[in-house]
Design an enzyme around this catalytic site. Structure first.
Site, short mmCIF file in Angstrom:
data_model
loop_
_atom_site.label_atom_id
_atom_site.label_comp_id
_atom_site.label_asym_id
_atom_site.label_seq_id
_atom_site.Cartn_x
_atom_site.Cartn_y
_atom_site.Cartn_z
N HIS A 193 0.76 -1.33 0.06
CA HIS A 193 0.07 0.20 -0.17
C HIS A 193 0.65 1.28 0.15
CE1 HIS A 193 -3.35 -2.50 0.00
NE2 HIS A 193 -3.93 -1.43 -0.44
N GLU A 434 -11.25 -12.03 -4.84
CA GLU A 434 -9.72 -11.83 -4.52
C GLU A 434 -9.29 -13.00 -3.61
OE1 GLU A 434 -9.05 -8.03 -2.72
OE2 GLU A 434 -10.65 -8.17 -1.35
N ASP A 458 -4.73 -9.37 -4.44
CA ASP A 458 -5.01 -10.47 -3.40
C ASP A 458 -5.13 -11.94 -3.90
OD1 ASP A 458 -4.58 -9.23 -0.90
OD2 ASP A 458 -6.34 -7.98 -1.17
N CYS A 505 -9.85 -5.08 -11.04
CA CYS A 505 -9.47 -3.54 -10.76
C CYS A 505 -8.06 -3.81 -9.89
CB CYS A 505 -10.42 -3.22 -9.47
SG CYS A 505 -10.87 -4.23 -8.18
C1 PEP Z 1 -6.62 -6.48 -5.02
O1 PEP Z 1 -6.64 -7.21 -3.92
O2 PEP Z 1 -6.36 -6.77 -5.98
C2 PEP Z 1 -7.19 -5.07 -4.96
C3 PEP Z 1 -7.64 -4.28 -5.80
O3 PEP Z 1 -7.45 -4.37 -3.45
P1 PEP Z 1 -6.24 -3.92 -2.77
O4 PEP Z 1 -4.82 -3.75 -3.36
O5 PEP Z 1 -6.83 -2.78 -2.08
O6 PEP Z 1 -6.21 -5.17 -1.67
MG MG Z 2 -7.60 -6.74 -2.11
#
Ligand code: PEP
Ligand code: MG
Length: 587
Positions: A193, A434, A458, A505
């Site tokens: 993140h 995910e 994920d 996404c």
């Molecule tokens: C993912 O897990 O691909 C996602 C889009 O969410 P995050 O990266 O916030 O876990």
């Molecule tokens: Mg995720």
């Protein structure tokens, strides 16, 4: 020292500037004994250090109030009160009277306090350990006369490259965007993140450098190349010149791609693809809306809470969601309910878990805290009055979670109705796919949700059992592993069967080669970082869906991620030749 350190490209862009080393860790304290006649002097040193640390914290409070509001600033008030605690000062003075130097005496007492607080039954008390550690670092830095690593100390306009072990939420909160031009960290990967946040803020970043903080002293000058993932320390004039030239080329390619902002994302055989944007901070909504994205495919809501002392209330959330919805009107905005946990943690109230990625997080935490969850659901329903809002649930593994969430959504609507507040009815509810469980059982959700959105960050992590944030495993985090591709294919097939929207996404969608694979697997909606919108559009406009399908089938038949990548790569290169935009962005 090797002057070029290689890490992982996290956020593109090249900057040249002074290194600002941020070592936020408890320093080693030498054992030092003082004679009796030095005792009063040591006690005085202690009081002085406390006073200076308090002054510094007052500055931090003022800054946090300005950047994030009074609630956030309150986090640091706790630390000021620790420094005002007479009992603490007396305890340290006691050790000094036994001939320990001030820094050693203080260090010993802080270790005792941290242990005591850490053993407490109360999560509130355990949470204080972090504050104690912060105070310990601040005071010891003064007593040992160490270089000041405080992030608030960087002057405006410095254009510094911040080098740190890992960027925690509380550090992020203290960062002055006017002073920092780029970020380099030892830890992290492209999809941790820190990286996602750096991209949102438009700050060039290199992560996973492993030993940068060990190897640098903090007085260097450096080039940070966020595009290729390099940090070059004390570069020669010629090297700086070469980087500047590269930066210029990068800008040119970007300007070229920018021309596609208004172009339609349509394949050469007429298949229309929808490209939406991922939005992580409400602040970036307006800019993201100008990227050419047809709405938001993923709005992450955790960044409203990470690093904060308390969850935002319904009103504050409503304003944040509404801002994004209005910026993209009349396009849809898919807002994901809190995905806190893992590496996205607010301050306070969260149990320390040995394995947070498999822990009490996301939809699990929300369902266990219905009041907190309903604040968010009401805010979402109210934001729906201003445009096309869709609600998405993260980390779902079973239909029961959707059913429980829907019950709470109905309750939230009834509460708003009772209060006479306007809200949108029939807001679509969808799930993130995910986890392997959600992909394999996608058919069980088919009649109960309005859409699927595949979170590949994920999905890859859980399918391959590779920690997404571990720099040592970065080469093993392979989204093109055929096991992942099969799960995407299955989800896409089920979506078609149930006539549901399906998008991707995760970061895969922002990457040219992988976006090509996803189109081939049957995905028709992609949600990407705003900067990647024109790039992905360029790919889509240069291929036919049947060509992509043939490539994806070859990748599905591959035995390894490397084989799958080869199958896709040579075909994509055949379609685009040696186009400069692709050279920079291919794996
Ligand atoms: C993912 O897990 O691909 C996602 C889009 O969410 P995050 O990266 O916030 O876990
Ligand atoms: Mg995720």
């Amino acid at each position: 020292m090797e002057r070029a350190l290689t890490g992982i490209s996290a956020s593109p862009g090249i900057v040249v500037g002074p290194v600002r080393l941020l070592r936020w860790e408890v320093p080693d304290v030498p054992h030092r004994i003082v004679p009796d006649d030095r005792v009063p002097h040591e006690i005085e040193r202690l009081h002085e250090a406390f006073a200076r640390a308090r002054d510094r914290l007052q500055q931090v409070v003022a800054k946090a109030e300005k950047h994030a509001g009074p609630e956030e600033a309150a986090i640091f008030e706790v630390q000021i009160s620790i420094l005002q605690d007479e009992h603490l000062q007396q305890q340290v003075a006691e050790y000094i009277r036994q001939n320990l130097a001030a820094e050693k005496a203080f260090d010993v007492v802080m270790q005792e306090w941290r242990q005591q607080f850490g053993r407490s039954q109360s999560p509130m008390m355990r949470e204080r350990v972090r504050d104690l550690t912060d105070v310990q670092i601040r005071v010891l830095t003064i007593l040992l006369d160490l270089p000041d690593h405080d992030p608030v100390a960087v002057d405006k306009g410095t254009g510094a490259i911040l080098v740190t072990h890992d960027l925690t939420p509380s550090l992020t909160l203290q960062l002055d965007r006017d002073a920092i031009a780029g970020i380099a960290t030892d830890e992290g990967t492209r999809i941790s993140h820190v990286a996602i946040l750096a991209r949102s803020l438009g700050l060039p970043a290199v992560v996973g450098l492993r030993e940068a903080t060990e190897r640098l002293r903090g007085d260097e000058f450096a080039v940070l190349d966020g595009t290729s993932g390099m940090l070059v320390v004390n570069p020669s004039e010629a090297e700086v010149e070469a980087f500047r030239r590269r930066a210029a080329v990068e800008k040119e390619t970007e300007a070229e791609l920018q021309k596609l902002v208004d172009a339609e994302p349509i394949t050469t055989n007429g298949v229309r693809i929808t490209i939406r944007a991922n939005v992580d901070l409400p602040d970036e909504a307006e800019q993201a809306a100008r990227s050419g994205a047809e709405g938001v495919g993923l709005m992450r809501t955790e960044f409203l809470v990470v690093g904060r002392a308390a969850m935002p209330d319904e009103e504050e959330q409503y304003r944040a969601y509404r801002r994004v919805v209005e910026a993209f009107y009349p396009h849809p905005v898919v807002i994901r309910t809190y995905d806190v946990g893992g590496d996205k943690l607010p301050t306070g109230g969260f149990p320390h878990e040995p394995n947070p990625f498999l822990g009490w997080r996301a939809i699990r935490m929300c369902l266990d805290q219905p009041d907190l969850f309903k604040d968010q659901l009401r805010a979402l329903l109210r934001a729906g009055v201003h445009g096309d809002v869709r609600i998405m649930l993260p980390l779902v593994v079973t239909l029961d979670e959707v059913t429980a969430a829907r019950t709470l959504l109905t309750e939230a609507a009834a509460e708003l109705s009772e209060r006479g507040v306007p809200f949108a009815r029939d807001v679509p509810l969808g799930v993130m796919v995910e986890t392997p469980a959600a992909a394999l059982l996608a058919h069980t959700f088919g009649n109960d949700v309005s859409f699927f959105s595949i979170g590949t960050n994920d999905l890859v992590q859980y399918t391959l059992a590779v920690d997404r944030g571990n720099a040592n495993l970065a080469s093993r985090f392979t989204p093109l592993h055929p096991a992942v591709l099969w799960l995407v294919r299955r989800t896409a097939d089920i979506a078609e069967q149930f006539d549901l929207d399906i998008s991707v996404c995760g970061e895969m969608a922002s990457h040219p080669l992988m976006a090509f694979a996803l189109i081939g697997l049957g995905v028709r909606q992609l949600s990407v970082s705003p900067r990647a919108v024109p790039l992905v559009k360029r790919i889509i406009r240069g291929i036919s869906s049947s060509f992509a399908a043939e490539a994806a089938n070859a990748a599905l038949s591959a035995r390894t991620a490397a084989e799958a990548e080869r199958e896709l790569r040579y075909r994509l290169l055949a379609a685009f030749g040696d186009a400069p935009f692709l050279r920079e962005h291919l794996l």
